[in-house]
Design an enzyme around this catalytic site. Structure first.
Site, PDB file in Angstrom:
ATOM      1  N   THR A  16       0.815  -1.214   0.000  1.00  0.00           N
ATOM      2  CA  THR A  16       0.000   0.000   0.000  1.00  0.00           C
ATOM      3  C   THR A  16       0.850   1.266   0.000  1.00  0.00           C
ATOM      4  OG1 THR A  16      -1.558   1.300   1.357  1.00  0.00           O
ATOM      5  CG2 THR A  16      -0.120  -0.217   2.515  1.00  0.00           C
ATOM      6  N   GLU A  41       0.207   3.698   1.762  1.00  0.00           N
ATOM      7  CA  GLU A  41       0.248   4.186   3.143  1.00  0.00           C
ATOM      8  C   GLU A  41       1.601   3.912   3.794  1.00  0.00           C
ATOM      9  OE1 GLU A  41      -1.954   5.885   5.089  1.00  0.00           O
ATOM     10  OE2 GLU A  41      -3.367   6.140   3.439  1.00  0.00           O
ATOM     11  N   TYR A 100      -2.350   0.397  10.537  1.00  0.00           N
ATOM     12  CA  TYR A 100      -2.537  -0.276   9.255  1.00  0.00           C
ATOM     13  C   TYR A 100      -1.251  -0.251   8.449  1.00  0.00           C
ATOM     14  CZ  TYR A 100      -3.787  -0.808   4.345  1.00  0.00           C
ATOM     15  OH  TYR A 100      -3.809  -1.201   3.024  1.00  0.00           O
ATOM     16  N   LYS A 109       1.328  -3.347   7.365  1.00  0.00           N
ATOM     17  CA  LYS A 109       1.663  -3.607   5.965  1.00  0.00           C
ATOM     18  C   LYS A 109       3.165  -3.489   5.713  1.00  0.00           C
ATOM     19  CE  LYS A 109      -2.147  -4.437   3.553  1.00  0.00           C
ATOM     20  NZ  LYS A 109      -2.273  -5.568   2.614  1.00  0.00           N
TER      21      LYS A 109
END
Length: 377
Positions: free
Chosen positions: A133, A135, A157, A161
């Protein structure tokens, strides 16, 4: 022989589009779904066949990313050529409320799949795609972000990841696995979950113009994101696993848009012009003008009086509960490597994506209103 693919998170947005793509390419697709008292397969119902049919190309298995024994059993049974690990607790704001669960599913869940492949001695057979991701970049150290940009995760999150990203590379290097990360920037569609910001906006728009919602409450309107269509991005997932050597790729459009501008574009698509005024928590978005011809074409003349009455009213407001404890202000991807090596480029523009999402949400909301009226009488 048909290739066999296993997709975790198959009932999600990406899982649905990827299943459709792989089936068209002749794959037998197996998917893992969580057991629930309610059916949650609506995104893939059009692909599903009765288990009694012999020509099935989509098979579902009950499982969970926190259950290593079951994951190993499923992988051992179907002996997949490719695994696409799309399962995750993928809502950034929710990850602050459920950090332990997020880490277990996103981080350790990836490890469980990799370790299953190693223990089952499938390292020479099975190729693995790990859904990474944008992010990861969080507090971006450079713009745009590419494969070599340092990571700076800003949420549980993103941190979960980050572990999944590095454990994938670790297993690739330690055990010679064909394991790859796709660092996908934001990708949306009519299948997007209703709590994600883009779908929240298009669904609220449809409810506002059809008269069953008055206002849309938002968080940070100044955040910028690189938005693409999930249909384009699952193509990249497939291409990543078809290369001669495993590698990691950024997948992005290279265009950043603020949430505020996304809202303006979305409303303007159906003829509504907004004006944002105020700052911070006091910022609002007011309907100032209406192009009735566009509105009638997109929505229908039946709903014209509803929206006329809203001219001059604030329909966008701010609620501080939607702000993250640590904000990510700008994510913008540089997908040059994917362009050159995968020969991948997005086909959908942001305008096309918004059109796609609005059309679906208007249809669904009209259907909901019709069903509600039918039940009353």
């Amino acid at each position: 022989m048909n290739k066999i693919a296993l997709i975790t998170g198959i009932t999600g947005q990406d899982g649905a589009y990827l299943s459709e793509l792989l089936i068209k390419k002749g794959y037998i697709v197996h998917g893992i779904k969580r057991r629930s008292s309610l059916l949650n397969t609506n995104r893939i119902d059009h692909l599903y066949k009765d288990p009694n049919q012999f020509d099935r190309n989509l098979v579902l298995h009950y499982g969970d990313m926190t259950d290593s024994i079951n994951l190993t059993r499923i992988i051992s049974k179907i002996q997949p050529d490719e695994i696409y690990n799309l399962a995750a607790q993928s809502h950034v704001k929710v990850s602050f409320d459920t950090p332990e669960y997020t880490a277990n599913v996103n981080g350790l869940g990836t490890l469980r799949i990799l370790e299953s492949i190693r223990l089952l001695k499938l390292t020479n057979k099975t190729r693995i795609y790990q859904a990474s991701t944008s992010e990861l970049y969080g507090l971006a150290q450079e713009t745009p972000q590419k494969e070599t940009t340092p990571f700076y995760p800003r949420s549980p999150y993103a941190a979960s990841k980050l572990y999944a990203y590095w454990i994938t590379i670790n297993y690739r290097e330690a055990y010679n696995m064909f394991a790859c990360n796709g660092i996908l920037f934001n990708h949306e569609s009519p299948f997007r979950g209703e709590t994600f910001v883009t779908r929240k906006i298009t669904q609220a728009l449809s409810r506002i113009v059809l008269g069953i919602q008055n206002e849309l409450y938002m968080g940070n309107l100044s955040s910028k994101r690189d938005w693409g269509h999930a249909k384009d991005y699952v193509q990249a997932m497939y291409l990543i696993l078809q290369q001669d050597k495993p590698d990691d790729y950024v997948i992005a459009t290279g265009i950043a848009t603020t949430i505020r501008d996304f809202i303006l574009k979305t409303f303007k698509k159906i003829g509504i012009n907004l004006l944002f005024k105020g700052k911070g928590i006091n910022e609002t978005g007011m309907i100032i003008d209406l192009d009735e011809d566009i509105f009638i074409t997109k929505v229908g003349e039946l709903y014209l009086d509803i929206i006329r009455k809203k001219i001059g009213l604030d329909v966008i407001k701010i609620n501080s509960t939607y702000f993250r404890p640590t904000e990510v202000e700008l994510l913008l991807g540089d997908a040059t490597k994917a362009y050159n090596k995968l020969l991948w480029k997005p086909h959908y523009t942001l305008d096309m994506l918004i059109d796609d999402m609005i059309t679906k949400d208007l249809e669904e909301t009209k259907r909901y209103i019709k069903t509600r009226h039918t039940k009353q009488y």
